[in-house]
Write a protein that holds these residues in place. Structure first.
Motif, short mmCIF file in Angstrom:
data_model
loop_
_atom_site.label_atom_id
_atom_site.label_comp_id
_atom_site.label_asym_id
_atom_site.label_seq_id
_atom_site.Cartn_x
_atom_site.Cartn_y
_atom_site.Cartn_z
N ALA A 1 117.32 -7.78 -6.80
CA ALA A 1 115.94 -7.77 -6.31
C ALA A 1 115.61 -6.44 -5.64
O ALA A 1 114.52 -5.88 -5.83
CB ALA A 1 115.72 -8.93 -5.34
N GLU A 2 116.56 -5.91 -4.88
CA GLU A 2 116.32 -4.63 -4.20
C GLU A 2 116.11 -3.51 -5.23
O GLU A 2 115.21 -2.68 -5.09
CB GLU A 2 117.51 -4.31 -3.29
N ILE A 3 116.94 -3.52 -6.25
CA ILE A 3 116.83 -2.47 -7.28
C ILE A 3 115.51 -2.59 -8.03
O ILE A 3 114.83 -1.58 -8.28
CB ILE A 3 118.04 -2.56 -8.24
N LEU A 4 115.13 -3.82 -8.36
CA LEU A 4 113.85 -4.03 -9.05
C LEU A 4 112.68 -3.63 -8.17
O LEU A 4 111.70 -3.02 -8.64
CB LEU A 4 113.72 -5.50 -9.46
N ARG A 5 112.78 -3.98 -6.91
CA ARG A 5 111.70 -3.65 -5.97
C ARG A 5 111.48 -2.14 -5.91
O ARG A 5 110.35 -1.65 -5.79
CB ARG A 5 112.08 -4.16 -4.59
N ASP A 6 112.60 -1.40 -6.04
CA ASP A 6 112.50 0.06 -5.97
C ASP A 6 112.17 0.67 -7.33
O ASP A 6 112.25 1.90 -7.49
CB ASP A 6 113.80 0.64 -5.42
N GLY A 7 111.85 -0.18 -8.31
CA GLY A 7 111.37 0.33 -9.58
C GLY A 7 112.45 0.90 -10.48
O GLY A 7 112.18 1.72 -11.35
N LYS A 8 113.66 0.45 -10.27
CA LYS A 8 114.77 0.94 -11.07
C LYS A 8 115.29 -0.18 -11.96
O LYS A 8 115.01 -1.36 -11.74
CB LYS A 8 115.88 1.44 -10.15
N LEU A 9 116.11 0.21 -12.93
CA LEU A 9 116.69 -0.76 -13.86
C LEU A 9 118.03 -1.26 -13.31
O LEU A 9 118.96 -0.47 -13.16
CB LEU A 9 116.91 -0.08 -15.22
N PRO A 10 118.15 -2.55 -13.03
CA PRO A 10 119.44 -3.07 -12.58
C PRO A 10 120.36 -3.29 -13.78
O PRO A 10 119.98 -3.93 -14.76
CB PRO A 10 119.10 -4.41 -11.92
N CYS A 11 121.60 -2.76 -13.67
CA CYS A 11 122.60 -2.88 -14.72
C CYS A 11 123.83 -3.53 -14.10
O CYS A 11 124.65 -2.87 -13.47
CB CYS A 11 122.96 -1.51 -15.27
#
Lengths: 281, 281, 281, 281, 281, 281
Positions: C92-102
């Motif tokens: 969720a943190e990664i998505l919130r920051d507009g990045k792609l979670p892998c």
């Protein structure tokens, strides 16, 4: 009482009468990731006795050839230049005596020694190269005599248009770009080998097989496994399709048997060597 | 308190009500290269619990069959004749009771015991044989009861035209020559099985699977890996194509689990056995 | 003096500038057969340096992307609910920051944490799933949070018609029956992926790869090997065929490196991750 | 036709007539570092047939005892509380029937189930504990039912002065401090066992052996190897020195056979179990 | 061009000038539990090059001896009687030529062939035997020529009081009872060797070392590991303490290298052989 | 979001505040027999988390120290001179900043780089050396910068009487003879370390541990196993007996983790490093 310490299966001739001479180059000092190809030649000799000498593919019998196994060269670890000198010397002697040199690596750099000898004797030499990796870097971590540069060094000797690569599926951006117009690179496949090499015609040929051209599922015993490779049958078909060419020398390299405790990789390497001997003699 | 020491997955029936009986023959004394097939049956029982009982290929469920796992025979190491007697006795008892004997090897020689029992009960028996090796030598290093001679001994029992071989890719020159006109040998492939076996018609059939018919990439757990084999799907297709025949007994042999520590070979052997049980019952 | 302890190859960016963030979930507590997927992420980091950063398939260079490797989450062994909470939080943190979670697993259950985060942010989320196993059981040995139930739990979140499965070749009878009309399951193959997923259109997509979708010959490093899988090239083709979709997050799971001492499985996992990064960024 | 699927060597009695009952607890869900103890009981059964039933140390014969092997309990992965309930139930049943429960782990947490049953039946129970690790943490990563806390939970049941530890060579600072005055801990050695335990007198005794008390050179098949351990002879001497005590139950735990492919660890575990059966029956 | 396929390190003499002759017997057909000793001699030759030729224990140099390595005998698998005939023939030839026969097994049964030759030439022969197992059964599973019966067969030849056993820690009840008054058996230890063997005086001596006398921690590469063995230093001390005796032949047996992939067992076997050569020549 | 890719356990300080700095030298290019020490440092970092930070031997806690793990140096394969330059530079920087350099090899040659830095800063430096091998050859196969010559090169720097060797049990005849009067060599044992080193007094000390000084039973993960070594407790006692000396730098070398898949060797290496950190800080 005679000794019964055996070489590769079917190598029962003395040097004098042999048509072909096997010799091992147990060297892996420039390997950057996982070493172990130094153990390849010895493993192949031991494992070869699990294989028949008869090929149902070519319907030919290894024992009908005259083969001599010279064992392994004594190579200095950590000194690539000296090791290549030893290899070149052995190959040159075998060529001088009118026999086929069959080099067993070792890391792929050892090919350079044998190619040097062949190129001196046969200035028109062409090189057919099966590999997962292009091996065309000009240097690797500062070293120009490196497994990753061996084909570049061969190009130094042979020049443009003389090297034919098949099965390539790994390389850095720079070497891939450099290759254009200089070497003939077929990516991912090898079924085009005979067609692509047709232009070679009557010219003398050296064939080098880095066994990691085979998919790591069939050949896990290698230092840098690259998924997406050829299956054995594809390599075999390609090798047999080259039977009409004038093969002056060949090698099989990069078996690192410790990474495959099942013996499968070593057995595949032996079978490849058997088929090449039967195909080019 | 009851014991919970398990046989092959899904074998929950008693002997009386069982349609099929699994029995292991942990024997590998005539193996000439790398022994270890003696550990095959036990490995398959343990590993079988990593597999579903449902087949998405046949859309059938193993637990809907009545199966009994008789465990392993106690076989004398180093005495092939006595071991074959034990195996024949067990197979004969199972056949006499109207059940399907499912033998788990062990080296391939164990097949001979089970084929003897089947051929006595069914004189018109045909043998369908999947293998990398022809196994047709008359003797091996002086022994007539050898893994390398098992199909030759079966031929002694069954005669010309009764043995159908598929996937063969290794043999000595002599056995390959001998085979002509005596056994029907399909080299390298198995997709012709149903077609080639069509002449069997209503006759009783024994199916023997030397698992090294599979390519060693998928089945490294065997003593003499031969590159260039079938993939599992090809073997499975061939086995399923034989569903219409009157299968009286079968076996799976030559899993040597120690050569494949990943468990992949054992899992493949289990899956082959599951599919054969679902196909022929 | 700076530290030189490395993450995945090519991950040289800081978190702030990164387009994509790798994070490992070393968890395998619900594994029922052979554990070890907890060692997957660390093995991939170490082995990644045996691979080139350049892809000859896509002719793109990993080092031209901005990637951050966050290392491994600290997950409580034996507490699936808590572990999933940690994973969801990171995603969720990664998505919130507009990045792609892998996400790098770990057993397949870890996917649920990441899918939860994605589904909260993208209610229209579709899930494309490559796997040997359907993972659609409602519970396994009484547990609803199990590797064998992860797709069922995703279905709880996403509902009918949102999950697209490829390469499935194992499941119990009940889950196979349940799937009809609820998930789109392609058995045995993946070459239909782009076609089957066409209906997704512009909707946001999560792609999960259970690496055991690959045949165990190419990927033996997994807990429950299932013969008859895809080869790497088939998976790669399918993954590349999905490049047009709006991929919001993805994961690769179920590398259990101890079961494949050759390093082949880990290398394949690294290459899959490299290609996914190059394809979806 | 009877089945021939075997339990531990020498366990030929039925439950009714047995003096002692072996039962396996294939559980390792709380293992924090390297899992695999779940495979211990099955490995011991298979390997036990490589060992003689006669002890030259005690000059006694296992086949002269009446032993029943109940096989493995079906334990839910990932649910320690439920697994402990199953184990306690089995041990209680065996104790109720006047037999000696001999538990084979699994991770060390399984001991707690068996100790609970014994402590209920024998409120004066003492616990003699051989281990590399103190296992006295109050919780581990938030879990109170953990392999690292098992002796702390036993202390909850038994109270101060009832637990005697030998061979301890690893623990965190806090648990080592906590132990003072609560448990009798002998660090690094076990030759003082009989002397240290003398105060137990006629009280009922439970003996638990975490096999990692043995040096990892002799017992590499375990998840957290700790150099500097006992040799087998030291453990054996200590165990035999306890023959005079009133042993009501015992266990051997933490064999993780996959980490020692040589079979040496499993063979040592079998021999330990043989000697304990001969010593305490 | 001469071949460079090597025997055991330091074996550079021709047969004629050699003081001692090494010969391998790659036979393991009667092994009942885990086969593989057939691979021992070849592994020792390859691994010997990792060892110095100089002994800091005896301060002597192997290269100052004249040694010939005859390689391996070609032995028929599965035919113990024939194999023993081959071994006896080779040993007899070496003895006839006044050289020291140094047999490398293979399973322990091979010793019988060499002892037969020695006993024929030296009727007063004594046998000093280091082993974990007594090997005194009259038959094993019906076989009188078995690894478990080899010392019994030697007793048939030599009679009472001629066999001296050290390090024994495994045997069945019957053989242990039979031994009383017939062979001199020292259980568990070997430091009494020189003292116990003092009565041998000037009589000719054969020394046989079953390497499993060493603890499996130091020598895991063997088929039936028995905890509680000697350490290498204890065996070495015992062997060196026998330097005054008139050693006519010796052997080292039961290295099964596949069970110890680290190479440690093979290296220990090589070192034992080096020290025996230096001690008895 | 911060990265969680971990160094050696307990190394939580930044470089500035650290008392000691760990740095790895993943180099093994001069290894003549079996390479793999290049993988040692990374394996130790990963395995260290299976170990407690508290020492029950010294009753001290690693987390109470300030430690920084600098990760691995990037060293050029095949170029020993350049690699030694890198190592010397790193050690010199750490020494200049008043911290303790703790080098993790790699093959033993790497010690030379760190000793050079220490000897420059502390001209009175003494070297205490634990090893199975004397490493005193003047050259090895023509190379003067070789693992087999590292102590000879250190002697070039330090001169007579400054090197103290313990546990030596292998060497060629010439180097053993050369050593007399030049280095103080204790063969086979290390319990004399404190006594033998007493003459060092207040002089600065470098301690180098080639882990193969440990017996290969406890430490099989090394390239050239030599039976008859120290046990861990003997090494630990010797190391702790040196606590009074003025230790300026140290190293642990020659872990080759691939040769010991059990993890036992790596765990022992970690424990040795933990104890050295606690002893000399």
């Amino acid at each position: 009482m005679k000794t019964n310490i055996r070489g590769f299966i079917g190598c029962d001739a003395g040097y004098e009468e042999a048509q072909a001479v096997l010799f091992g180059a147990p060297f892996d000092s420039t390997t950057s990731f996982r070493p172990g190809a130094r153990f390849g030649p010895a493993a192949m000799r031991a494992e070869s006795f699990g294989m028949e000498t008869y090929s149902p593919y070519q319907m030919r019998e290894l024992e009908e050839l005259s083969l001599f196994d010279a064992g392994d060269l004594d190579l200095p670890f950590g000194n690539a230049a000296a090791a290549l000198g030893e290899i070149e010397g052995a190959a040159a002697e075998i060529l001088r005596d009118g026999k086929l040199p069959c080099l067993i690596g070792g890391e792929h750099l050892v090919t350079l020694g044998s190619v040097r000898a062949a190129a001196k004797k046969f200035p028109e030499l062409r090189l057919i190269h099966f590999d997962a990796h292009a091996d065309l870097r000009d240097e690797y971590m500062g070293e120009r005599l490196s497994h990753a540069s061996v084909m570049r060094r061969c190009h130094d000797l042979l020049g443009d248009g003389r090297i034919f690569q098949f099965g390539i599926r790994s390389g850095c951006k720079e070497e891939m770009a450099w290759a254009h117009g200089r070497v003939k690179m077929e990516k991912f496949r090898a079924d085009t080998a005979a067609e692509a090499a047709r232009e070679i015609g009557e010219a003398p040929v050296y064939i080098t097989v880095d066994l990691d051209v085979i998919d790591p599922s069939e050949f896990p015993g290698t230092g840098t496994p690259e998924a997406g490779g050829l299956c054995f049958s594809e390599l075999l078909d390609a090798l047999l399709s080259l039977r009409g060419f004038d093969v002056k020398a060949f090698d099989v390299c990069e078996l690192s048997p410790h990474y495959d405790r099942s013996g499968v990789s070593t057995a595949l390497a032996c079978k490849t060597l058997r088929e090449m001997l039967l195909a080019y003699l």
